[in-house]
Design an enzyme around this catalytic site. Structure first.
Site: not given
Ligand code: PEP
Length: 248
Positions: A95, A166
């Site tokens: 992450h 992400e």
């Molecule tokens: C995450 O922590 O993987 C994430 C996508 O957070 P958020 O949805 O709060 O942006």
């Protein structure tokens, strides 16, 4: 392939709050059916609680990190075998918050993914560019480098991982990649997987970064977006389940 909606609670929760949240989710599941596969990734101390609360339900559970080491003198770390003791189906690795605040390198993330797979736990491998990297037109190079390290380490098990794209600038900020921006990167990742596994279509590529009950449907409608990794919105039962419904 059914989509996968995975919640990442991050460092939130308490015994009381978790119980209320999970019970609220389970009591509303009737209306949601099995529109998508569902998972909740909790802080390690609450995995036993999730096992008790979720066993026998359609929601599986997982952890947010795992040690790259098998066992031994690694104070504070949690091994893949320990996660397996609590029947974790998934573990998030790499992450951006771990890469950023804990200095996790591509090689370490790859070792963690490998360790999880060895114990039968599916790693959710996070990749994503920072705002500076996007502005420098480095998005594709960064995500490909991050994924390549994992593919190199897990080799013939590549089809068993889950990938989560992400963009760092979209996590917890309320800024979401547009469906087109996300789809573009997902297609790049799919092509990279295709070079490493015969069945790239079997690998879930999740989008994560401020996905919520309102924007989920348009993101999940993209051909290479196979689900979501949900941070903030996974702490609200109604929002999380609305995202699951959007995955139909
Ligand atoms: C995450 O922590 O993987 C994430 C996508 O957070 P958020 O949805 O709060 O942006």
């Amino acid at each position: 392939m059914k989509k996968l909606i995975a919640g990442n609670w991050k460092m939130n929760g308490s015994l009381a709050a978790n119980e209320a949240l999970v019970k609220a989710m389970l009591s509303s599941l009737g209306g949601v059916g099995t529109a998508a596969d569902m998972a909740l990734c909790a802080p390690a101390p609450y995995l036993a609680q999730l096992q008790t609360l979720l066993q026998g339900s359609p929601i599986v559970w997982g952890a947010q990190d795992v040690s790259a080491h098998e066992q031994g003198a690694y104070t504070g770390e949690v091994s893949a075998a320990m996660l397996r003791d609590f029947a974790c189906r998934y573990v998030i690795v790499g992450h951006s918050e771990r890469r950023q605040y804990h200095g996790e390198t591509d090689a370490l993330v790859a070792a963690k993914a490998q360790r999880a797979l060895a114990l039968g736990i599916t790693p959710i491998v996070c990749v994503g560019e920072t705002l500076a990297e996007r502005e420098a037109d480095q998005t594709e190079a960064v995500v490909k480098r991050q994924l390549a390290a994992v593919i190199h380490a897990v080799a013939h098990c590549t089809s068993e991982i889950v990938v989560a794209y992400e963009p760092v600038w979209a996590i917890g900020t309320g800024k979401t990649a547009t469906p087109e921006m996300a789809q573009h990167v997902h297609a790049v990742l799919r092509a990279q997987l295709a070079a490493a596994t015969q069945h790239p279509e079997r690998v879930h590529i999740l989008y994560g970064g401020s996905m919520n009950a309102v924007n989920a449907a348009s993101l999940l409608a993209q051909p290479d977006i196979d689900g979501g990794l949900i941070g903030g919105a996974s702490l609200k039962a109604a929002d999380f389940l609305q995202i699951v419904v959007s995955a139909r």
